[in-house]
Write a protein that holds these residues in place. Structure first.
Motif, PDB file in Angstrom:
ATOM      1  N   THR A 290      -3.321 -25.864 -25.970  1.00  0.00           N
ATOM      2  CA  THR A 290      -4.537 -25.385 -25.304  1.00  0.00           C
ATOM      3  C   THR A 290      -5.484 -26.545 -25.000  1.00  0.00           C
ATOM      4  O   THR A 290      -6.144 -26.570 -23.956  1.00  0.00           O
ATOM      5  CB  THR A 290      -5.250 -24.336 -26.179  1.00  0.00           C
ATOM      6  OG1 THR A 290      -4.356 -23.247 -26.424  1.00  0.00           O
ATOM      7  CG2 THR A 290      -6.505 -23.797 -25.489  1.00  0.00           C
ATOM      8  N   GLY A 291      -5.562 -27.511 -25.917  1.00  0.00           N
ATOM      9  CA  GLY A 291      -6.378 -28.700 -25.664  1.00  0.00           C
ATOM     10  C   GLY A 291      -5.902 -29.455 -24.441  1.00  0.00           C
ATOM     11  O   GLY A 291      -6.702 -29.896 -23.608  1.00  0.00           O
ATOM     12  N   LEU A 292      -4.588 -29.590 -24.298  1.00  0.00           N
ATOM     13  CA  LEU A 292      -4.022 -30.238 -23.112  1.00  0.00           C
ATOM     14  C   LEU A 292      -4.284 -29.409 -21.862  1.00  0.00           C
ATOM     15  O   LEU A 292      -4.481 -29.950 -20.776  1.00  0.00           O
ATOM     16  CB  LEU A 292      -2.521 -30.450 -23.294  1.00  0.00           C
ATOM     17  CG  LEU A 292      -2.114 -31.470 -24.371  1.00  0.00           C
ATOM     18  CD1 LEU A 292      -0.599 -31.521 -24.512  1.00  0.00           C
ATOM     19  CD2 LEU A 292      -2.654 -32.854 -24.045  1.00  0.00           C
ATOM     20  N   SER A 293      -4.278 -28.090 -22.013  1.00  0.00           N
ATOM     21  CA  SER A 293      -4.572 -27.206 -20.881  1.00  0.00           C
ATOM     22  C   SER A 293      -5.987 -27.436 -20.360  1.00  0.00           C
ATOM     23  O   SER A 293      -6.222 -27.474 -19.145  1.00  0.00           O
ATOM     24  CB  SER A 293      -4.401 -25.745 -21.308  1.00  0.00           C
ATOM     25  OG  SER A 293      -4.710 -24.865 -20.244  1.00  0.00           O
ATOM     26  N   VAL A 294      -6.933 -27.604 -21.290  1.00  0.00           N
ATOM     27  CA  VAL A 294      -8.320 -27.887 -20.898  1.00  0.00           C
ATOM     28  C   VAL A 294      -8.405 -29.253 -20.219  1.00  0.00           C
ATOM     29  O   VAL A 294      -9.101 -29.414 -19.202  1.00  0.00           O
ATOM     30  CB  VAL A 294      -9.256 -27.820 -22.125  1.00  0.00           C
ATOM     31  CG1 VAL A 294     -10.654 -28.317 -21.766  1.00  0.00           C
ATOM     32  CG2 VAL A 294      -9.323 -26.401 -22.669  1.00  0.00           C
ATOM     33  N   ALA A 295      -7.684 -30.241 -20.751  1.00  0.00           N
ATOM     34  CA  ALA A 295      -7.661 -31.568 -20.122  1.00  0.00           C
ATOM     35  C   ALA A 295      -7.119 -31.475 -18.698  1.00  0.00           C
ATOM     36  O   ALA A 295      -7.644 -32.111 -17.773  1.00  0.00           O
ATOM     37  CB  ALA A 295      -6.812 -32.532 -20.948  1.00  0.00           C
ATOM     38  N   ALA A 296      -6.065 -30.659 -18.518  1.00  0.00           N
ATOM     39  CA  ALA A 296      -5.500 -30.468 -17.175  1.00  0.00           C
ATOM     40  C   ALA A 296      -6.513 -29.813 -16.250  1.00  0.00           C
ATOM     41  O   ALA A 296      -6.668 -30.213 -15.085  1.00  0.00           O
ATOM     42  CB  ALA A 296      -4.233 -29.614 -17.266  1.00  0.00           C
ATOM     43  N   MET A 297      -7.238 -28.821 -16.768  1.00  0.00           N
ATOM     44  CA  MET A 297      -8.239 -28.120 -15.969  1.00  0.00           C
ATOM     45  C   MET A 297      -9.357 -29.073 -15.519  1.00  0.00           C
ATOM     46  O   MET A 297      -9.759 -29.064 -14.352  1.00  0.00           O
ATOM     47  CB  MET A 297      -8.832 -26.979 -16.803  1.00  0.00           C
ATOM     48  CG  MET A 297      -9.438 -25.865 -15.986  1.00  0.00           C
ATOM     49  SD  MET A 297     -10.133 -24.465 -16.942  1.00  0.00           S
ATOM     50  CE  MET A 297      -9.430 -24.623 -18.543  1.00  0.00           C
ATOM     51  N   ILE A 298      -9.813 -29.915 -16.457  1.00  0.00           N
ATOM     52  CA  ILE A 298     -10.895 -30.856 -16.143  1.00  0.00           C
ATOM     53  C   ILE A 298     -10.437 -31.896 -15.120  1.00  0.00           C
ATOM     54  O   ILE A 298     -11.091 -32.113 -14.087  1.00  0.00           O
ATOM     55  CB  ILE A 298     -11.374 -31.570 -17.427  1.00  0.00           C
ATOM     56  CG1 ILE A 298     -12.004 -30.575 -18.404  1.00  0.00           C
ATOM     57  CG2 ILE A 298     -12.378 -32.672 -17.073  1.00  0.00           C
ATOM     58  CD1 ILE A 298     -12.205 -31.150 -19.806  1.00  0.00           C
ATOM     59  N   ARG A 299      -9.308 -32.535 -15.398  1.00  0.00           N
ATOM     60  CA  ARG A 299      -8.874 -33.647 -14.555  1.00  0.00           C
ATOM     61  C   ARG A 299      -8.410 -33.164 -13.178  1.00  0.00           C
ATOM     62  O   ARG A 299      -8.677 -33.826 -12.163  1.00  0.00           O
ATOM     63  CB  ARG A 299      -7.769 -34.434 -15.261  1.00  0.00           C
ATOM     64  CG  ARG A 299      -8.227 -35.054 -16.588  1.00  0.00           C
ATOM     65  CD  ARG A 299      -7.381 -36.239 -16.970  1.00  0.00           C
ATOM     66  NE  ARG A 299      -7.567 -37.368 -16.064  1.00  0.00           N
ATOM     67  CZ  ARG A 299      -6.799 -38.453 -16.061  1.00  0.00           C
ATOM     68  NH1 ARG A 299      -5.791 -38.543 -16.911  1.00  0.00           N
ATOM     69  NH2 ARG A 299      -7.019 -39.439 -15.209  1.00  0.00           N
ATOM     70  N   VAL A 300      -7.734 -32.031 -13.133  1.00  0.00           N
ATOM     71  CA  VAL A 300      -7.341 -31.469 -11.830  1.00  0.00           C
ATOM     72  C   VAL A 300      -8.584 -31.032 -11.055  1.00  0.00           C
ATOM     73  O   VAL A 300      -8.686 -31.258  -9.845  1.00  0.00           O
ATOM     74  CB  VAL A 300      -6.361 -30.289 -12.020  1.00  0.00           C
ATOM     75  CG1 VAL A 300      -6.172 -29.509 -10.712  1.00  0.00           C
ATOM     76  CG2 VAL A 300      -5.008 -30.803 -12.515  1.00  0.00           C
ATOM     77  N   GLY A 301      -9.573 -30.445 -11.760  1.00  0.00           N
ATOM     78  CA  GLY A 301     -10.829 -30.047 -11.102  1.00  0.00           C
ATOM     79  C   GLY A 301     -11.567 -31.251 -10.532  1.00  0.00           C
ATOM     80  O   GLY A 301     -12.113 -31.190  -9.424  1.00  0.00           O
ATOM     81  N   ASN A 302     -11.592 -32.356 -11.295  1.00  0.00           N
ATOM     82  CA  ASN A 302     -12.220 -33.589 -10.804  1.00  0.00           C
ATOM     83  C   ASN A 302     -11.537 -34.101  -9.539  1.00  0.00           C
ATOM     84  O   ASN A 302     -12.202 -34.437  -8.542  1.00  0.00           O
ATOM     85  CB  ASN A 302     -12.153 -34.685 -11.870  1.00  0.00           C
ATOM     86  CG  ASN A 302     -13.085 -34.461 -13.049  1.00  0.00           C
ATOM     87  OD1 ASN A 302     -12.832 -34.942 -14.141  1.00  0.00           O
ATOM     88  ND2 ASN A 302     -14.162 -33.719 -12.846  1.00  0.00           N
ATOM     89  N   GLN A 303     -10.204 -34.162  -9.559  1.00  0.00           N
ATOM     90  CA  GLN A 303      -9.456 -34.675  -8.400  1.00  0.00           C
ATOM     91  C   GLN A 303      -9.555 -33.738  -7.209  1.00  0.00           C
ATOM     92  O   GLN A 303      -9.530 -34.181  -6.062  1.00  0.00           O
ATOM     93  CB  GLN A 303      -7.985 -34.912  -8.775  1.00  0.00           C
ATOM     94  CG  GLN A 303      -7.772 -35.979  -9.839  1.00  0.00           C
ATOM     95  CD  GLN A 303      -8.364 -37.321  -9.442  1.00  0.00           C
ATOM     96  OE1 GLN A 303      -8.276 -37.742  -8.298  1.00  0.00           O
ATOM     97  NE2 GLN A 303      -8.983 -38.001 -10.413  1.00  0.00           N
ATOM     98  N   LYS A 304      -9.692 -32.457  -7.476  1.00  0.00           N
ATOM     99  CA  LYS A 304      -9.887 -31.494  -6.373  1.00  0.00           C
ATOM    100  C   LYS A 304     -11.218 -31.774  -5.676  1.00  0.00           C
ATOM    101  O   LYS A 304     -11.319 -31.741  -4.446  1.00  0.00           O
ATOM    102  CB  LYS A 304      -9.861 -30.056  -6.895  1.00  0.00           C
ATOM    103  CG  LYS A 304     -10.017 -28.992  -5.811  1.00  0.00           C
ATOM    104  CD  LYS A 304      -9.927 -27.596  -6.405  1.00  0.00           C
ATOM    105  CE  LYS A 304     -10.030 -26.537  -5.308  1.00  0.00           C
ATOM    106  NZ  LYS A 304     -11.341 -26.494  -4.648  1.00  0.00           N
TER     107      LYS A 304
END
Length: 458
Positions: A290-304
């Motif tokens: 779940t921690g990695l899922s949040v990291a994915a959400m943050i970093r993908v959101g930033n790049q979007k």
């Protein structure tokens, strides 16, 4: 050389995800301590906590799932340096989380009579109902906390929710010890004491996180002077459009694990207690994913927000790979220690419950072998969901999760989990089927979307 373009992101991704992992593991650790303390009272009490929490987890999944809408919106605004957009996303998300928390508590109160018609042991139900009242009320501060947490994560300030969770967990463990067993002059309240400790610690957690964010320059202006009732229809709709499907995604997954608890309850209190042990241990490893899922959400959101889709895809795949590596490690731990881990939940020296205890440990040990197998599927599906939420793609993933868990997983659990079939093992084979289906389909969805975005940009 091709692999290094992904592995070089491991350190940054872990640094971003680690506070989330530790915070989530802290919550799960408290659940572990609760179960160990309650387990000393007997198998019936442990089964009652399992039954009560099964209702709470369903409601909690909706609240936590909905709150995740805040993170990608804030992350996107943060990369655009758009303060007004970020504060609006947080404010509207906070308002909706408050309303949802109150609504879910009321729904739990109305749902209590269902316990009597679910073919659960009567003695378990009697203990579970007063426990559910207090833990259900604690959902309100928990979901408010989630709004602040998801906002903080969106700004990449993942440490502060962790600090709040650690403080809350310490308070919870102390209060549980005092109130469950009546230590140092406190009343001996049993299961109700465990629930009261949870409620008090969650209220403190909300105020402490707000205080931490108020003291930080980057977040102070967001969490002060919040005109909570000055709302705008477009942002409300945007948060709901992301939040509602996200809530349903988490609901579908948590609900199938809850169904596993109910199905195991029909087999008796010992299989139900064993199921609770295996689920509790599995949930600890799930919190890392779940921690990695949040990291994915943050970093993908930033790049979007930056419209850099090639980088977005590379970063997301690096997180997928990291999740798989960690999942394999946890799978090996479960395989090597499947007979040892369940023993920490029970009192092996209790002669009165010795037969029940041996059966609980035996069943739980077998279930951990199955849990070892689904570590990889579970990790990949939750990280893929995080990446898709970062893309603000939530509707198709919601359909995928429903089909995976309820079209594939639950029928396997139901038919294979009967007493005259495979019993507890059959229930967990259904969990494997659902998680694996979700992992494959969600990755296919992410792969399709990111390739499409890259082609369209070119």
């Amino acid at each position: 050389m091709v692999l290094t373009q992904y592995t070089k992101e491991f350190k940054y991704n872990l640094n971003l995800a680690a506070p989330v992992m530790l915070g989530m593991l802290g919550h799960t650790f408290v659940s572990l301590v609760d179960n160990i303390m309650v387990g000393q009272l007997g198998a019936t009490e442990l089964a009652a906590v399992s039954l009560g929490n099964s209702f709470v987890f369903i409601a909690m999944s909706l609240g936590i799932g909905f709150s995740t809408a805040i993170t990608p919106l804030v992350a996107e605004a943060d990369s655009e340096n758009n303060f007004a957009k970020g504060k609006s996303a947080f404010k509207h998300g906070l308002f909706l989380c408050i309303v949802l928390g109150i609504f879910l508590f009321l729904m739990l109160l109305l749902a209590k009579p269902l316990m009597y018609v679910m073919d659960q042991p009567v003695e378990v139900v009697k203990l579970a109902i007063p426990y559910l009242d207090l833990v259900g009320f604690s959902l309100i501060p928990l979901i408010i906390f989630q709004a602040f947490k998801q906002f903080s994560d969106g700004l990449s300030l993942t440490k502060y929710p962790m600090y709040a969770a650690i403080l809350s967990n310490l308070i919870n463990v102390i209060l549980n010890y005092l109130l469950i067993f009546g230590k140092f002059g406190f009343p001996e309240m049993g299961l109700v004491g465990a629930a009261l400790g949870t409620l008090i610690s969650r209220v403190i957690m909300v105020f402490f996180l707000w205080w931490l964010l108020r003291a930080r320059d980057k977040s102070k202006a967001f969490v002060t002077n919040i005109k909570i009732f000055v709302l705008e229809s477009p942002m409300l709709k945007k948060v709901i459009n992301i939040g509602f499907p996200s809530a349903m995604q988490m609901f579908f997954e948590v609900a199938i694990f809850t169904a596993a608890i109910w199905l195991s309850g029909t087999l008796g209190q010992n299989p139900q207690a064993a199921n609770q042990i295996a689920l509790n241990l599995s949930s600890m490893t799930f919190m890392v994913a779940t921690g990695l899922s949040v990291a994915a959400m943050i970093r993908v959101g930033n790049q979007k927000g930056l419209q850099n889709f090639i980088e977005l895809r590379r970063i997301a795949i690096s997180i997928f790979l990291l999740g798989i590596v960690l999942a394999v490690i946890f799978a090996l731990i479960f395989l090597l220690f499947h007979k040892v881990l369940p023993t920490i939940y029970v009192d092996l020296d209790d002669p009165i419950n010795a037969i029940d205890t041996r059966e609980v440990v035996s069943i739980a040990s077998t279930l951990l072998l199955v849990a070892a197998v689904f570590q990889i599927s579970d990790s990949l599906q939750v990280v893929a969901l995080g990446a898709l939420r970062g893309l603000q793609d939530v509707k198709i993933p919601t359909i995928i999760t429903f089909i995976s868990y309820w079209g594939i997983g639950f029928p396997v659990s139901y038919f294979c989990g009967k007493e005259d079939a495979l019993g507890s093992m059959g229930i967990w084979l259904g969990l494997i089927a659902g998680l694996t289906s979700a992992a494959i389909l969600l990755y296919i969805r992410f792969n399709y979307l990111t390739k499409k975005l890259i082609l369209n940009k070119e």
